[in-house]
Design a protein around this motif. Structure first.
Motif, PDB file in Angstrom:
ATOM      1  N   VAL A   8       0.842  -1.202   0.000  1.00  0.00           N
ATOM      2  CA  VAL A   8       0.000   0.000   0.000  1.00  0.00           C
ATOM      3  C   VAL A   8       0.876   1.250   0.000  1.00  0.00           C
ATOM      4  CG1 VAL A   8      -1.881  -1.134   1.231  1.00  0.00           C
ATOM      5  CG2 VAL A   8      -0.140   0.089   2.530  1.00  0.00           C
ATOM      6  N   GLY A   9       0.330   2.331  -0.529  1.00  0.00           N
ATOM      7  CA  GLY A   9       1.076   3.589  -0.566  1.00  0.00           C
ATOM      8  C   GLY A   9       0.281   4.643  -1.300  1.00  0.00           C
ATOM      9  N   PRO A  10       0.868   5.819  -1.516  1.00  0.00           N
ATOM     10  CA  PRO A  10       0.162   6.912  -2.168  1.00  0.00           C
ATOM     11  C   PRO A  10      -0.326   6.525  -3.558  1.00  0.00           C
ATOM     12  CG  PRO A  10       2.191   7.709  -1.168  1.00  0.00           C
ATOM     13  CD  PRO A  10       2.225   6.213  -1.089  1.00  0.00           C
ATOM     14  N   VAL A  11      -1.496   7.021  -3.919  1.00  0.00           N
ATOM     15  CA  VAL A  11      -2.067   6.764  -5.244  1.00  0.00           C
ATOM     16  C   VAL A  11      -1.473   7.739  -6.261  1.00  0.00           C
ATOM     17  CG1 VAL A  11      -4.049   8.294  -4.840  1.00  0.00           C
ATOM     18  CG2 VAL A  11      -4.258   6.435  -6.498  1.00  0.00           C
ATOM     19  N   ALA A  12      -1.011   8.887  -5.766  1.00  0.00           N
ATOM     20  CA  ALA A  12      -0.448   9.909  -6.653  1.00  0.00           C
ATOM     21  C   ALA A  12       0.452  10.827  -5.849  1.00  0.00           C
ATOM     22  CB  ALA A  12      -1.573  10.740  -7.290  1.00  0.00           C
ATOM     23  N   THR A  13       1.415  11.431  -6.524  1.00  0.00           N
ATOM     24  CA  THR A  13       2.238  12.465  -5.910  1.00  0.00           C
ATOM     25  C   THR A  13       2.081  13.715  -6.762  1.00  0.00           C
ATOM     26  OG1 THR A  13       3.819  10.838  -5.083  1.00  0.00           O
ATOM     27  CG2 THR A  13       4.569  13.120  -5.189  1.00  0.00           C
ATOM     28  N   ILE A  14       1.635  14.802  -6.113  1.00  0.00           N
ATOM     29  CA  ILE A  14       1.291  16.002  -6.887  1.00  0.00           C
ATOM     30  C   ILE A  14       2.006  17.237  -6.346  1.00  0.00           C
ATOM     31  CG2 ILE A  14      -1.007  15.096  -7.463  1.00  0.00           C
ATOM     32  CD1 ILE A  14      -2.170  17.056  -5.368  1.00  0.00           C
ATOM     33  N   ALA A  15       2.093  18.268  -7.184  1.00  0.00           N
ATOM     34  CA  ALA A  15       2.588  19.571  -6.739  1.00  0.00           C
ATOM     35  C   ALA A  15       1.537  20.184  -5.816  1.00  0.00           C
ATOM     36  CB  ALA A  15       2.842  20.477  -7.938  1.00  0.00           C
ATOM     37  N   PRO A  16       1.940  21.114  -4.929  1.00  0.00           N
ATOM     38  CA  PRO A  16       0.984  21.658  -3.947  1.00  0.00           C
ATOM     39  C   PRO A  16       0.098  22.758  -4.531  1.00  0.00           C
ATOM     40  CG  PRO A  16       3.156  22.569  -3.553  1.00  0.00           C
ATOM     41  CD  PRO A  16       3.305  21.631  -4.715  1.00  0.00           C
ATOM     42  N   THR A  17      -0.575  22.452  -5.645  1.00  0.00           N
ATOM     43  CA  THR A  17      -1.457  23.447  -6.262  1.00  0.00           C
ATOM     44  C   THR A  17      -2.803  22.825  -6.608  1.00  0.00           C
ATOM     45  OG1 THR A  17      -0.818  22.906  -8.532  1.00  0.00           O
ATOM     46  CG2 THR A  17       0.549  24.538  -7.372  1.00  0.00           C
ATOM     47  N   TYR A  18      -3.830  23.670  -6.654  1.00  0.00           N
ATOM     48  CA  TYR A  18      -5.163  23.198  -6.984  1.00  0.00           C
ATOM     49  C   TYR A  18      -5.189  22.612  -8.397  1.00  0.00           C
ATOM     50  CZ  TYR A  18     -10.174  23.126  -7.798  1.00  0.00           C
ATOM     51  OH  TYR A  18     -11.446  22.715  -8.098  1.00  0.00           O
ATOM     52  N   ASP A  19      -4.454  23.248  -9.316  1.00  0.00           N
ATOM     53  CA  ASP A  19      -4.398  22.746 -10.695  1.00  0.00           C
ATOM     54  C   ASP A  19      -3.829  21.328 -10.755  1.00  0.00           C
ATOM     55  OD1 ASP A  19      -5.490  25.075 -11.559  1.00  0.00           O
ATOM     56  OD2 ASP A  19      -3.622  25.935 -12.329  1.00  0.00           O
ATOM     57  N   ALA A  20      -2.771  21.098  -9.979  1.00  0.00           N
ATOM     58  CA  ALA A  20      -2.162  19.754  -9.951  1.00  0.00           C
ATOM     59  C   ALA A  20      -3.161  18.747  -9.392  1.00  0.00           C
ATOM     60  CB  ALA A  20      -0.894  19.771  -9.109  1.00  0.00           C
ATOM     61  N   PHE A  21      -3.919  19.164  -8.378  1.00  0.00           N
ATOM     62  CA  PHE A  21      -4.955  18.322  -7.778  1.00  0.00           C
ATOM     63  C   PHE A  21      -6.005  17.937  -8.828  1.00  0.00           C
ATOM     64  CE2 PHE A  21      -9.322  18.610  -6.104  1.00  0.00           C
ATOM     65  CZ  PHE A  21      -9.371  17.428  -5.391  1.00  0.00           C
ATOM     66  N   VAL A  22      -6.482  18.951  -9.578  1.00  0.00           N
ATOM     67  CA  VAL A  22      -7.494  18.691 -10.606  1.00  0.00           C
ATOM     68  C   VAL A  22      -6.937  17.768 -11.688  1.00  0.00           C
ATOM     69  CG1 VAL A  22      -8.911  19.733 -12.422  1.00  0.00           C
ATOM     70  CG2 VAL A  22      -8.723  20.848 -10.172  1.00  0.00           C
ATOM     71  N   ALA A  23      -5.711  18.049 -12.097  1.00  0.00           N
ATOM     72  CA  ALA A  23      -5.091  17.254 -13.168  1.00  0.00           C
ATOM     73  C   ALA A  23      -4.924  15.788 -12.764  1.00  0.00           C
ATOM     74  CB  ALA A  23      -3.737  17.853 -13.539  1.00  0.00           C
ATOM     75  N   ALA A  24      -4.752  15.533 -11.455  1.00  0.00           N
ATOM     76  CA  ALA A  24      -4.543  14.167 -10.987  1.00  0.00           C
ATOM     77  C   ALA A  24      -5.823  13.339 -11.019  1.00  0.00           C
ATOM     78  CB  ALA A  24      -3.961  14.180  -9.579  1.00  0.00           C
ATOM     79  N   GLY A  25      -6.966  14.024 -11.201  1.00  0.00           N
ATOM     80  CA  GLY A  25      -8.234  13.293 -11.349  1.00  0.00           C
ATOM     81  C   GLY A  25      -8.733  12.609 -10.100  1.00  0.00           C
ATOM     82  N   ILE A  26      -8.433  13.183  -8.942  1.00  0.00           N
ATOM     83  CA  ILE A  26      -8.844  12.558  -7.671  1.00  0.00           C
ATOM     84  C   ILE A  26     -10.282  12.949  -7.295  1.00  0.00           C
ATOM     85  CG2 ILE A  26      -8.272  12.385  -5.197  1.00  0.00           C
ATOM     86  CD1 ILE A  26      -5.351  13.353  -6.369  1.00  0.00           C
ATOM     87  N   ALA A  27     -10.726  14.097  -7.775  1.00  0.00           N
ATOM     88  CA  ALA A  27     -12.030  14.636  -7.366  1.00  0.00           C
ATOM     89  C   ALA A  27     -13.197  13.815  -7.919  1.00  0.00           C
ATOM     90  CB  ALA A  27     -12.164  16.082  -7.801  1.00  0.00           C
TER      91      ALA A  27
END
Lengths: 426, 426
Positions: free
Chosen positions: A407-426
């Motif tokens: 087990v571990g992180p599903v994604a590693t992202i930059a600390p920005t809202y855009d990076a969050f959206v791009a990762a498709g987690i929402a």
């Protein structure tokens, strides 16, 4: 001292106070039935068979039990402990959660499933139950040292209980044990003793010391009959928490096999005392394939258990020559249950499955039990329509390595809202 | 729905069911006193002050509470949760042990000392209490995602509670977190998201997502008023477990300061409801010197808390700009308590001291609290003759590294009885 105690006074040596062991009346050999008086003994003097506690139980009501504390001492009348047990410092384990596991039930196709979660005990395993009873016995025998050989849960429980009781406590471990596991016990005791050898060597040394030294109470050696009774409280609690009912089926991990035999005994006692209605309860045992002598004997139809050399990540179940193995076989066969085993990979998957469905992080022993539950459903040995209980005996924080690659992180992202959206987690 | 609920119906948006928040009637600003209706809000629309829950409590008796379950829902009438809360899968935290700590008391020269031990909660910290309340709020708001930014205990609690509730759960952590800490949360959730940045970056991202995305319940951001109320149950339990009495003194660790303010609030509520007799309770806050902004302000006599850059092993207390800092100052000054801090070495010694005296293995936050208790006695700020309670908020298994250089085997011996005798352990 109450009148009840006096009328059912235990046969003990004169140095032991009246009522020191509650309603226990003696020790009885599980093989030949010979009895002897209460003392720090574990072997029959006639046939060398294992001893267990004999009682003359008083009438006990549900109301008396329910009025007791939220720990194992609510069942003190059914244990070899004195009536004033709550006055002595102990870890006060037990009365852990019985959680209805709807998500896991749905995942496995079961109609009704409960998890008895002993990972929330004081030192995070069911061993706190048995050690609490052993500590009471050690006190009543006037032991000057409280001790055990162990590599894990038992060492933690003994070291912690001994600290709280203020009794000298010595814990023997193999010297090659990993540092985190050493810390888990050394945190509680000044007397952690590393032994150059494997667990069998440590165990042998403990038996030798128990034989040579006066006043040493080794919880799983010379006070074992008292110690083992603590496991009955798992069964009492399950029945009480189900609303004073027995389940239809129960799955229990098997190391020495003691826990399974004691849960079975606890159910029979509750029936005999009129505290629950009698009914058939199928009892199932769970082992990891790398140490599955009882499962092998069950599968092969043997009446004896052939010792195995353990090789499994489920180290707390890795007893190659289980003392209670044949009793487990008898119980599982008589009740219509079974004993089964699974691979280490299935053990790991069992840990993740329980965490992801019910938010309970179990150790490898619990992963074994969950994995075996799954297998028993798949093989049709366990009836999915019947009400089932599964016991989680310990905490995953103690066996982190088993799942750290899984087990571990599903994604590693930059600390920005855009990076969050791009990762498709929402 | 009972008649009580209808008469004290909360002012909420129409999509929220009646009684969804029990006897809560609205949100009130802690700064300006402005009220607003119940919703996933945490900031006053008038003055940007923090919001908390307002109630219209019914009459509640000790007997009603005692008849409830052995978890925090026994106090459901005093929390912002519905009357049928027990029907929803949750971690069922709380009703943890209150242990009389005679050995530790003797060691510190205290007349009467109790440890409230929250290390035995489902995910081994007090965070299970607050997360359980946040989960109820998320459900009632119809949130589709349950989330938090965290590095430790909160991440574990959110991931576990979300799994059991069957709600999509996303946990944000700094990407440089050690593997064991990642495993402790990833075991429960598929959606552990690593963020390249420090904890402040992760926190900021969480606030941004909470502002941008509909249906995300960040437990410590937009449902914080509901979340924070969970800490009141620590105070309720202490009073009930003391036999419906308040202690004379209590020592509580301070991170954001929320827990201390809520325990204080819980005692005031119990008095107002007639459940305990009123009496003075001195409240003390504990910090590690490496992050001690509230302790600094207390010592210096300031009315404001100056932010600090945290540098301490007590990471779960390392909030440099604590939201409730000034409220903590007020409470500790008004009640005759104090806020104090100790070095990281004293934190480590506090962990060992509690384990060796009471068999409780605490994390660095608990080591801080024990160490500060010791210091307060030594400086004469805490009266050793008064009845004292100290809160242990979490488990040492999560911060093993802090003590792994401090404890270990006392001896390493060959596996023979002679070697045992020669080592002088007997």
């Amino acid at each position: 001292m109450t009148a009840d105690h006096t009328t059912a006074a235990p046969a003990t040596s004169p140095s032991i106070r009246d009522g020191a062991f509650g309603h226990a009346t003696g020790l009885v050999c599980r093989e030949c039935g010979a009895t002897q008086e209460i003392g720090p003994h574990y072997v029959c003097t006639d046939c060398f068979g294992p001893l267990e506690i004999k009682y003359d139980f008083p009438a006990v009501t549900r109301e008396q039990i329910e009025a007791g504390p939220a720990n194992i001492w609510r069942y003190k009348a059914l244990l070899p402990v004195p009536d004033d047990i709550e006055a002595s410092p102990n870890l006060e384990p037990g009365f852990t959660r019985l959680l209805e596991a709807k998500n896991l039930a749905a995942e496995l196709g079961l109609a009704k499933l409960w998890v008895k979660d002993d990972s929330t005990n004081p030192t995070n395993s069911f061993k706190d139950r048995v050690v609490a009873c052993a500590l009471s016995a050690a006190r009543e025998f006037g032991s000057k040292v409280f001790a055990c050989p162990s590599t894990g849960n038992l060492a933690n429980a003994v070291a912690a209980a001994g600290a709280r009781a203020g009794i000298k406590t010595v814990v023997f471990i193999p010297s090659n044990l990993e540092t985190p596991k050493k810390v888990n016990s050394a945190i509680y005791t000044e007397n952690l003793v590393a032994v150059d050898g494997n667990y069998d060597d440590v165990n042998k040394l403990a038996s030798e010391i128990a034989g040579e030294e006066d006043g040493w109470a080794f919880v799983n050696v010379n006070v074992r009959p008292f110690y083992a009774e603590g496991s009955k409280t798992l069964g009492y609690e399950i029945a009480e928490q189900l609303g004073w009912r027995l389940p239809d089926q129960i799955v229990i991990p098997v190391a020495s096999g003691s826990q399974l035999t004691k849960v079975h005994k606890s159910f029979r006692e509750l029936v005999a005392l009129g505290l629950v209605e009698d009914k058939p309860v199928k009892i199932f045992g769970a082992q990891a394939t790398g140490c599955s002598p009882v499962s092998e004997a069950f599968r092969e139809g043997w009446d004896v258990v052939r010792p195995q050399r353990p090789d499994t990540i489920a180290k707390s179940l890795a007893i190659g020559n289980p003392a209670d193995g044949i009793y487990v076989l008898d119980i599982c066969r008589e009740t219509g249950g079974a004993v089964a085993d699974i691979s280490d990979d299935e053990v790991r998957q069992g840990i993740v499955l329980l965490a992801r469905t019910e938010g309970i992080f179990t150790e490898t022993a619990g992963g074994t039990t969950i994995g075996v539950l799954k297998k028993l459903v798949e093989t049709g040995q366990l009836d999915p329509e019947l009400e089932t209980v599964v016991i989680n005996t310990g905490h995953g924080l103690k066996t982190l390595d088993a799942v750290s690659d899984l087990v571990g992180p599903v994604a590693t992202i930059a600390p920005t809202y855009d990076a969050f959206v791009a990762a498709g987690i929402a």
